[in-house]
Design an enzyme around this catalytic site. Structure first.
Site, PDB file in Angstrom:
ATOM      1  CD  GLN A  14      -0.935  -0.638   3.723  1.00 35.13           C
ATOM      2  OE1 GLN A  14      -2.166  -0.608   3.692  1.00 35.13           O
ATOM      3  NE2 GLN A  14      -0.262  -1.096   4.773  1.00 35.13           N
ATOM      4  CG  HIS A  42      -4.838   4.057  19.246  1.00 33.80           C
ATOM      5  ND1 HIS A  42      -4.203   5.124  18.667  1.00 33.80           N
ATOM      6  CD2 HIS A  42      -4.853   3.078  18.318  1.00 33.80           C
ATOM      7  CE1 HIS A  42      -3.837   4.800  17.433  1.00 33.80           C
ATOM      8  NE2 HIS A  42      -4.217   3.564  17.196  1.00 33.80           N
ATOM      9  CG  ASP A  51      -1.123   2.686  14.418  1.00 31.12           C
ATOM     10  OD1 ASP A  51      -1.338   2.669  15.636  1.00 31.12           O
ATOM     11  OD2 ASP A  51      -1.990   2.370  13.570  1.00 31.12           O
ATOM     12  CD  GLU A  83       0.498  -3.788   9.968  1.00 24.11           C
ATOM     13  OE1 GLU A  83      -0.352  -3.340  10.753  1.00 24.11           O
ATOM     14  OE2 GLU A  83       0.341  -3.791   8.716  1.00 24.11           O
ATOM     15  N   GLY A 115      -3.323 -11.411   9.277  1.00 22.47           N
ATOM     16  CA  GLY A 115      -4.050 -11.649  10.520  1.00 22.47           C
ATOM     17  C   GLY A 115      -4.939 -12.878  10.468  1.00 22.47           C
ATOM     18  CG  ASP A 156      -5.940  -0.751  15.182  1.00 22.79           C
ATOM     19  OD1 ASP A 156      -6.736  -0.082  14.503  1.00 22.79           O
ATOM     20  OD2 ASP A 156      -4.929  -0.269  15.716  1.00 22.79           O
ATOM     21  CB  SER A 157      -8.995  -3.995  10.313  1.00 25.16           C
ATOM     22  OG  SER A 157     -10.301  -3.494  10.488  1.00 25.16           O
ATOM     23  CB  THR A 158      -7.437  -0.570   6.626  1.00 18.49           C
ATOM     24  OG1 THR A 158      -7.320  -1.892   6.095  1.00 18.49           O
ATOM     25  CG2 THR A 158      -6.046  -0.096   7.009  1.00 18.49           C
ATOM     26  CG  ASP A 159     -12.104   2.126   5.604  1.00 22.89           C
ATOM     27  OD1 ASP A 159     -12.165   2.255   6.835  1.00 22.89           O
ATOM     28  OD2 ASP A 159     -12.044   3.091   4.825  1.00 22.89           O
TER      29      ASP A 159
HETATM   30  N1  AG3 Z   1      -7.706   1.878  11.820  1.00 26.49           N
HETATM   31  C1  AG3 Z   1      -8.350   2.471  10.697  1.00 26.49           C
HETATM   32  C2  AG3 Z   1      -9.701   3.010  10.872  1.00 26.49           C
HETATM   33  C3  AG3 Z   1     -10.355   3.252   9.548  1.00 26.49           C
HETATM   34  C4  AG3 Z   1     -10.208   4.630   9.031  1.00 26.49           C
HETATM   35  N2  AG3 Z   1     -10.814   4.685   7.749  1.00 26.49           N
HETATM   36  C5  AG3 Z   1     -10.655   5.694   6.878  1.00 26.49           C
HETATM   37  N3  AG3 Z   1      -9.937   6.733   7.184  1.00 26.49           N
HETATM   38  N4  AG3 Z   1     -11.228   5.619   5.716  1.00 26.49           N
HETATM   39  C6  AG3 Z   1      -6.830   2.800  12.421  1.00 26.49           C
HETATM   40  C7  AG3 Z   1      -5.533   2.257  12.770  1.00 26.49           C
HETATM   41  C8  AG3 Z   1      -5.017   3.014  13.941  1.00 26.49           C
HETATM   42  N5  AG3 Z   1      -4.246   2.163  14.795  1.00 26.49           N
END
Ligand code: AG3
Length: 295
Positions: free
Chosen positions: A33, A64, A88, A108, A140, A158-161
């Protein structure tokens, strides 16, 4: 305006977050990414993955603290924790504040996120040098498949979308592995997107549909995170044993908060209860989703 640096993340048709930028500090493609770090006058440093805000120095404490503490204060003595994603380090930092924690696995998929966080967000990535933390560069969903049954007291996602690489982290198979690796009294906590998002509002009802057959108690709560799409964010907690409110003792939590390492800025014992009080439209979103047949 001529030459001025700006960043925008739109969640729909040009609606979203915009800020001017003081500087572009880092940009790379990790092979997985795009990872960028930018500096904004109000939000401070911002971590962007594929152009989406993952955290800002200004409001990361809200996300968090709220992902971690409702689950960990429900458990009388949390010792072993699994964090999926969260490269992070913010989630791990909050977990490590609890003195009972003995072992944290962080899984991760992109080691570059960890490296970038260590260079640009030292206060967020602070926990990585703690001997209780074990880093795993893995997917994961694959990691939980090979993890031992009943091992963890808490699992945090603690994922992305829910698209691209994170899609499997919102699926039935993954949740059932999470349930398997949790102790019978363990707790699962995950970020379940914004109930106001035109597309990802469906994540919350879907998560309920998938988790209910696996856990006796499934409940969601909210926090405002101004730099995430729509600013209103949901989290979902699931446990076979503990009810997120009935088994929560505010007086016990208050005493434990005083013994935590460092000071909390968002989560309080009172807020724990308040956060589970959902607006009418969010209750409806969840119950309409439960009435639908499983996808
Ligand atoms: N996790 C991501 C939350 C999603 C945010 N989505 C977006 N900006 N479109 C956050 C990771 C922090 N540890």
């Amino acid at each position: 305006v001529g030459g001025e640096l700006r960043f925008s993340e739109f969640f729909s048709h040009g609606a979203g977050l915009t800020t001017s930028l003081d500087a572009l500090l880092h940009c790379e493609h990790s092979g997985i990414q795009h990872i960028c770090v930018v500096q904004s006058p109000v939000f401070g440093r911002m971590l962007l993955l594929d152009g989406m805000v993952m955290l800002t120095e200004w409001d990361e404490f809200i996300y968090h603290e709220m992902l971690v503490h409702p689950a960990l204060f429900l458990l009388p003595f949390p010792r072993k924790v699994l964090v999926i994603g969260g490269g992070d380090g913010g989630t791990v930092r909050e977990v490590l504040r609890h003195p009972s924690i003995e072992h944290v696995d962080l899984v991760e998929i992109d080691p570059r996120v960890i490296a970038v966080a260590q260079s640009y967000f030292p206060t967020v990535a602070a926990g990585f040098s703690d001997p209780r933390v074990h880093l795993h560069h893995a997917d994961g969903a694959e990691f939980v498949r090979s993890a031992p049954s009943g091992f963890y007291d808490a699992v945090f996602v603690d994922s992305t979308d829910p698209t691209g690489i994170a899609e499997s982290l919102f699926g039935e198979a993954f949740y059932s592995e999470c349930q398997r690796v949790l102790h019978a009294t363990g707790v699962l906590a995950l970020q379940s997107e914004s109930p106001l998002h035109p597309v990802y509002c469906q994540t919350l009802p879907r998560v309920h549909r998938l988790l209910r057959p696996l856990f006796r108690h499934v409940a969601s709560y909210l926090a405002s995170i101004p730099t995430y799409p729509t600013g209103m964010w949901s989290f979902t907690l699931a446990s076979r044993h503990y009810h997120p409110l009935e088994d929560f003792s505010p007086t016990d939590a208050q005493q434990r908060i005083e013994r935590l390492s460092g000071k909390l800025r968002y989560y309080t014992a009172e807020l724990h209860r308040a956060a589970f009080a959902l607006p009418g439209f969010v209750q409806e979103l969840i119950s309409e989703g439960l009435a639908q047949p499983a996808p």
